[in-house]
Design a protein around this motif. Sequence first.
Motif, PDB file in Angstrom:
ATOM      1  N   HIS A  87      56.966   9.719  23.088  1.00  0.00           N
ATOM      2  CA  HIS A  87      57.110   7.708  22.943  1.00  0.00           C
ATOM      3  C   HIS A  87      59.003   7.932  22.552  1.00  0.00           C
ATOM      4  O   HIS A  87      58.682   6.526  23.195  1.00  0.00           O
ATOM      5  CB  HIS A  87      56.233   7.813  21.412  1.00  0.00           C
ATOM      6  CG  HIS A  87      56.709   7.804  19.977  1.00  0.00           C
ATOM      7  ND1 HIS A  87      56.604   9.199  19.759  1.00  0.00           N
ATOM      8  CD2 HIS A  87      57.305   7.554  19.313  1.00  0.00           C
ATOM      9  CE1 HIS A  87      56.976   9.434  18.315  1.00  0.00           C
ATOM     10  NE2 HIS A  87      57.763   8.382  18.383  1.00  0.00           N
TER      11      HIS A  87
ATOM     12  N   PHE B 160      58.542   5.056  25.786  1.00  0.00           N
ATOM     13  CA  PHE B 160      59.007   3.848  24.805  1.00  0.00           C
ATOM     14  C   PHE B 160      60.255   3.279  25.216  1.00  0.00           C
ATOM     15  O   PHE B 160      60.547   2.543  24.917  1.00  0.00           O
ATOM     16  CB  PHE B 160      58.599   3.608  23.078  1.00  0.00           C
ATOM     17  CG  PHE B 160      57.865   4.081  22.890  1.00  0.00           C
ATOM     18  CD1 PHE B 160      56.229   3.830  23.448  1.00  0.00           C
ATOM     19  CD2 PHE B 160      56.926   3.779  21.106  1.00  0.00           C
ATOM     20  CE1 PHE B 160      54.949   3.954  23.379  1.00  0.00           C
ATOM     21  CE2 PHE B 160      55.332   4.041  20.680  1.00  0.00           C
ATOM     22  CZ  PHE B 160      54.720   4.469  21.970  1.00  0.00           C
ATOM     23  N   ALA B 161      60.778   4.060  26.057  1.00  0.00           N
ATOM     24  CA  ALA B 161      62.487   3.706  26.534  1.00  0.00           C
ATOM     25  C   ALA B 161      62.115   2.087  27.248  1.00  0.00           C
ATOM     26  O   ALA B 161      61.624   1.647  28.046  1.00  0.00           O
ATOM     27  CB  ALA B 161      62.634   4.455  27.089  1.00  0.00           C
TER      28      ALA B 161
ATOM     29  N   ALA C  18      63.678   5.642  23.235  1.00  0.00           N
ATOM     30  CA  ALA C  18      63.110   4.531  21.894  1.00  0.00           C
ATOM     31  C   ALA C  18      63.729   5.237  20.158  1.00  0.00           C
ATOM     32  O   ALA C  18      63.914   6.640  20.168  1.00  0.00           O
ATOM     33  CB  ALA C  18      62.051   4.881  21.995  1.00  0.00           C
ATOM     34  N   PHE C  19      64.113   4.464  19.531  1.00  0.00           N
ATOM     35  CA  PHE C  19      64.062   5.099  17.880  1.00  0.00           C
ATOM     36  C   PHE C  19      63.248   6.035  17.918  1.00  0.00           C
ATOM     37  O   PHE C  19      61.745   5.513  17.597  1.00  0.00           O
ATOM     38  CB  PHE C  19      64.407   3.687  16.781  1.00  0.00           C
ATOM     39  CG  PHE C  19      64.866   4.160  15.702  1.00  0.00           C
ATOM     40  CD1 PHE C  19      64.842   5.704  14.997  1.00  0.00           C
ATOM     41  CD2 PHE C  19      65.443   2.730  15.660  1.00  0.00           C
ATOM     42  CE1 PHE C  19      64.922   6.011  13.749  1.00  0.00           C
ATOM     43  CE2 PHE C  19      65.598   2.892  13.452  1.00  0.00           C
ATOM     44  CZ  PHE C  19      65.455   4.971  13.243  1.00  0.00           C
TER      45      PHE C  19
ATOM     46  N   SER D 272      61.299   9.605  16.568  1.00  0.00           N
ATOM     47  CA  SER D 272      61.505  11.826  15.260  1.00  0.00           C
ATOM     48  C   SER D 272      59.830  12.071  16.474  1.00  0.00           C
ATOM     49  O   SER D 272      59.633  11.657  16.088  1.00  0.00           O
ATOM     50  CB  SER D 272      61.900  11.783  14.297  1.00  0.00           C
ATOM     51  OG  SER D 272      60.436  11.500  13.478  1.00  0.00           O
TER      52      SER D 272
ATOM     53  N   TYR E  20      58.717   9.000  13.258  1.00  0.00           N
ATOM     54  CA  TYR E  20      59.816   7.655  13.062  1.00  0.00           C
ATOM     55  C   TYR E  20      60.616   8.392  11.958  1.00  0.00           C
ATOM     56  O   TYR E  20      60.480   9.562  11.604  1.00  0.00           O
ATOM     57  CB  TYR E  20      59.306   6.202  12.522  1.00  0.00           C
ATOM     58  CG  TYR E  20      58.824   5.930  13.801  1.00  0.00           C
ATOM     59  CD1 TYR E  20      59.617   5.416  15.098  1.00  0.00           C
ATOM     60  CD2 TYR E  20      57.604   5.299  14.176  1.00  0.00           C
ATOM     61  CE1 TYR E  20      59.163   4.588  16.427  1.00  0.00           C
ATOM     62  CE2 TYR E  20      56.569   4.964  14.715  1.00  0.00           C
ATOM     63  CZ  TYR E  20      57.711   4.777  15.931  1.00  0.00           C
ATOM     64  OH  TYR E  20      57.093   3.853  17.154  1.00  0.00           O
TER      65      TYR E  20
ATOM     66  N   VAL F 174      62.148   2.570   8.330  1.00  0.00           N
ATOM     67  CA  VAL F 174      61.131   3.694   7.610  1.00  0.00           C
ATOM     68  C   VAL F 174      60.490   3.841   9.617  1.00  0.00           C
ATOM     69  O   VAL F 174      60.234   5.211   9.555  1.00  0.00           O
ATOM     70  CB  VAL F 174      60.427   3.069   6.759  1.00  0.00           C
ATOM     71  CG1 VAL F 174      59.048   3.883   6.653  1.00  0.00           C
ATOM     72  CG2 VAL F 174      61.067   3.069   5.195  1.00  0.00           C
TER      73      VAL F 174
ATOM     74  N   PRO G  57      60.564   0.421  18.400  1.00  0.00           N
ATOM     75  CA  PRO G  57      59.579   0.196  19.468  1.00  0.00           C
ATOM     76  C   PRO G  57      57.689   0.630  18.712  1.00  0.00           C
ATOM     77  O   PRO G  57      58.259   2.017  18.302  1.00  0.00           O
ATOM     78  CB  PRO G  57      59.617  -0.098  20.726  1.00  0.00           C
ATOM     79  CG  PRO G  57      60.479   1.913  21.034  1.00  0.00           C
ATOM     80  CD  PRO G  57      60.717   0.819  19.225  1.00  0.00           C
TER      81      PRO G  57
ATOM     82  N   SER H 131      55.445   1.043  21.023  1.00  0.00           N
ATOM     83  CA  SER H 131      54.083   0.225  22.427  1.00  0.00           C
ATOM     84  C   SER H 131      55.393   0.507  23.590  1.00  0.00           C
ATOM     85  O   SER H 131      56.737   0.625  23.409  1.00  0.00           O
ATOM     86  CB  SER H 131      53.472  -0.709  22.168  1.00  0.00           C
ATOM     87  OG  SER H 131      54.668  -1.375  22.297  1.00  0.00           O
ATOM     88  N   VAL H 132      55.114   1.006  24.880  1.00  0.00           N
ATOM     89  CA  VAL H 132      56.049   0.670  25.827  1.00  0.00           C
ATOM     90  C   VAL H 132      56.197  -1.124  25.586  1.00  0.00           C
ATOM     91  O   VAL H 132      56.011  -1.524  25.182  1.00  0.00           O
ATOM     92  CB  VAL H 132      54.981   1.099  26.754  1.00  0.00           C
ATOM     93  CG1 VAL H 132      55.718   0.479  28.300  1.00  0.00           C
ATOM     94  CG2 VAL H 132      54.010   2.339  26.766  1.00  0.00           C
ATOM     95  N   ARG H 133      57.272  -0.871  26.121  1.00  0.00           N
ATOM     96  CA  ARG H 133      58.088  -1.587  26.491  1.00  0.00           C
ATOM     97  C   ARG H 133      58.053  -3.076  27.154  1.00  0.00           C
ATOM     98  O   ARG H 133      57.644  -2.196  28.180  1.00  0.00           O
ATOM     99  CB  ARG H 133      59.945  -2.135  26.434  1.00  0.00           C
ATOM    100  CG  ARG H 133      60.584  -0.597  25.353  1.00  0.00           C
ATOM    101  CD  ARG H 133      60.650  -0.839  24.458  1.00  0.00           C
ATOM    102  NE  ARG H 133      61.551  -1.368  23.469  1.00  0.00           N
ATOM    103  CZ  ARG H 133      62.782  -0.173  23.185  1.00  0.00           C
ATOM    104  NH1 ARG H 133      62.309   1.207  23.932  1.00  0.00           N
ATOM    105  NH2 ARG H 133      63.489  -0.424  22.960  1.00  0.00           N
TER     106      ARG H 133
ATOM    107  N   SER I   6      51.899   8.689  21.013  1.00  0.00           N
ATOM    108  CA  SER I   6      52.429   9.469  20.554  1.00  0.00           C
ATOM    109  C   SER I   6      52.400   9.555  19.223  1.00  0.00           C
ATOM    110  O   SER I   6      52.757  10.302  18.301  1.00  0.00           O
ATOM    111  CB  SER I   6      52.943  10.324  21.327  1.00  0.00           C
ATOM    112  OG  SER I   6      54.081  10.761  21.366  1.00  0.00           O
TER     113      SER I   6
END
Lengths: 537, 275
Positions: free
Chosen positions: A216, A220-221, A406-407, A409, A415, B39, B129, B131-133, B183
Amino acid sequence: MVMTPKGWLGIVLHAHLPFVREPEYEFFMEELWFYEAMLETYLPLLDKFTSLLNEGVDFNLTMSITPPLMEMMRDELLKQRFERHFDKLQELAEKEVWRTKFDERLNKVARMYKERFSRLRRLWESNGKDILGAFKKISDTGHLEIITCGATHGFLPLLQVNEKAVEAQIKIGVDIYRRHMGKDPVGIWLPECAYYPRVDKFLAKYGIRFFVMETHGVLFAKPMPRYGVYAPIYCPDTFVAAFGRDVESGKAVWSAQEGYPGDFDYREFYRDIGYDLDFDYIAPYIHPDGIRINTGIKYHRITGRVDLSQKDIYDPDKALEKAALHAGNFMFNREKQVEWLRSHMDREPVIVAPYDAELFGHWWFEGPDFLYFLFKKIHYDQNNIKTVTLKQYLNMYPQNQVAEPAFSSWGYKGYCEVWLNGTNDWIYPHLHMAADRMVEVTTKFKAEYGKKNIVDRAITQMARELLLAQSSDWAFLIKMGTAVEYSTKRTRQHIWNFNRLYEMVNGGNIDQQWLAFLEWKDNIFSELDWRVYVADN
Amino acid sequence: MAENYYENLFRKEPQKPYVDLGPALPQNYGKTRIVLMAVDPWWLHTYWEVTPEDRENVLKIVGDGAREVLRVYNLSDGTHFDIDLIPGVKNWYINVNKPDGKFKVSIGFLDSNGNFYEIASSNEMITPPASVREGKVEEAVVTESERLILASIDRALADSSAFRELIREQLVSKIAQWQVLSSGHLASEGLAREYRERGEKKRGFFLEVGTRLILHGRTVPGASVKVMGKPVTLMPDGTFKLEFDLPDGEFVFPVEATDGFEAEKITIKVERESK
């Protein structure tokens, strides 16, 4: 002319252990992490890579060896202790062949261990007891791309409140790589694949060209990547490439339910003679205080969803057959995946498959064999896919979409929660304060750098203590409820040492003896350029 | 042979190793500061330290009856909300439910007129984010083929947890046409790390415990009730209910009620300890 395949497979292994070296104790339980990983993962992987090379197989993969692990592999004390551990294990394996001689099935396994250990021992000796040097030699052929990591595997998004701490993790990670490998790293494994926007500016600053992300992180970029995770994206401005993890190939190996390592014919990790055998017999090979621990000799297979006491005896030949079968299955699935993707893309897709290196061999005993079979099959049996290092890929496909990752891990839920929750959030106020103090002290005393005087030495030690406290491993282990005491102690001890040194450096009265003791005890990074912490004007 | 072998199983229990947690660390560093971390897309974490001097200095200007609060600024839309602080607490998890949002927090006092007196403010933090931007899609022209590729990732995620459903809902509502899935939950499914676990078998098994305290009571309709000195709105039938998410620690909740003639006070003490 080499034929272009329909797609590429970029396997990435992440080899990492926290720096565990306890010179004050003759025997230290957590040091076993290193010895076990050496025997079960690093040496077996080296063995397989060497074989592939000798057999002329065109295998290509990327592997991170983190700075703490590099330092441990080159540490004389740990090498001696590893050999001592190895000696004992070989002695035990020898005894086991005798003990099991009336049981054919057990004896077959015992002989397998004895031969395996002898083979790995020869490999260790023939490489001059320098496993890192041996990996480097393979990397010099171009088949293996070794990349670096944060200096001590610090979880960067949670250190970003003082970005000097982040920059130091990157810069020192690059320095240590250069010292041990004799060249510049082109790629990095961001600790825990944790990326936060713009951290790539430090990667670019120190010459890093690519890193790996969780799925992701790329999906999610911004803007949305047109090829999903099947092509890297370039970070805006820096053009550092971000490769996203493929989901399918990940699940095939990682998943406890459907993944290959759970196959009933594979070796069971949790049945070990350290727990099973008569105490007097096994006592010399477990903890000196009589605490039972894993020895590495295990006679059972996973068998099924049965109690540990109901496990059947392991059959090495059958397990090897399974590993070959699974390698074939993995290859077939990647071929199908690539064929399908290729028909919808205007370029060859790359499937990036990152794994913890220690999964192969340590947890999944047959893992190194699986990789060996996989590389051979891909080389000989088909033309649809080829293996590739991420560097090779970028050289072939230098044009990529620009998008801001996207931020994210690769931890549970994707995350920061694993490293920041009610069990471990107490760590961060100390880490952040220490980073601020590090900037303060280095800025104040920057003229002392490199003088090897007491102030320079004390500040160097402060950097070591800070970096060691920042290892993401401690927060992770505390959260998982594993080695909680040790992880708590390590965090507190390093912070405490740091704070005391800070007072001493500022107060102008450094306890020489204690400093020398710390230099001897926490001896990671013999050379350390602490100027990276100096505040910008 | 095999029978003897099994008899030896688990004959001796492993002993508990010596426990040493290392030296104690400072409770405070003598420096006023507040730090904000993300977080995940929905939660922030903040911790702070306020020196007695800095607190006094602000208190001098603030009138009596002021409450100590965390003010959470949503810098993306210019709004803010306050969280009443429980005395002695030094950190807080803040539910913002705002992926891709920009936040900042301040600690300070809120007087009875609603004026906020800041003691310290934090760094800014952008949540990840989930979700897909959206937006800027024209830069990444998504063709039918590319949509299919993304959908293949969806298929790969065919079975999964409740977390996935959560993300799916969000996504479906936002960008129904793409059906791309996060994911996030799959991120190693926690498995990557479970493999590293030592000792016991814990595949797929986990435990998460939170504590929510519900403080409820009843008095005469129309009476005035204060909890921790703060006025509470009563339901028409005279009942009231407050909820607190508690971290570890000891908490005291003084509850006062009066109808103008008589007064009653009950104090509840609660301790939460995670082991």
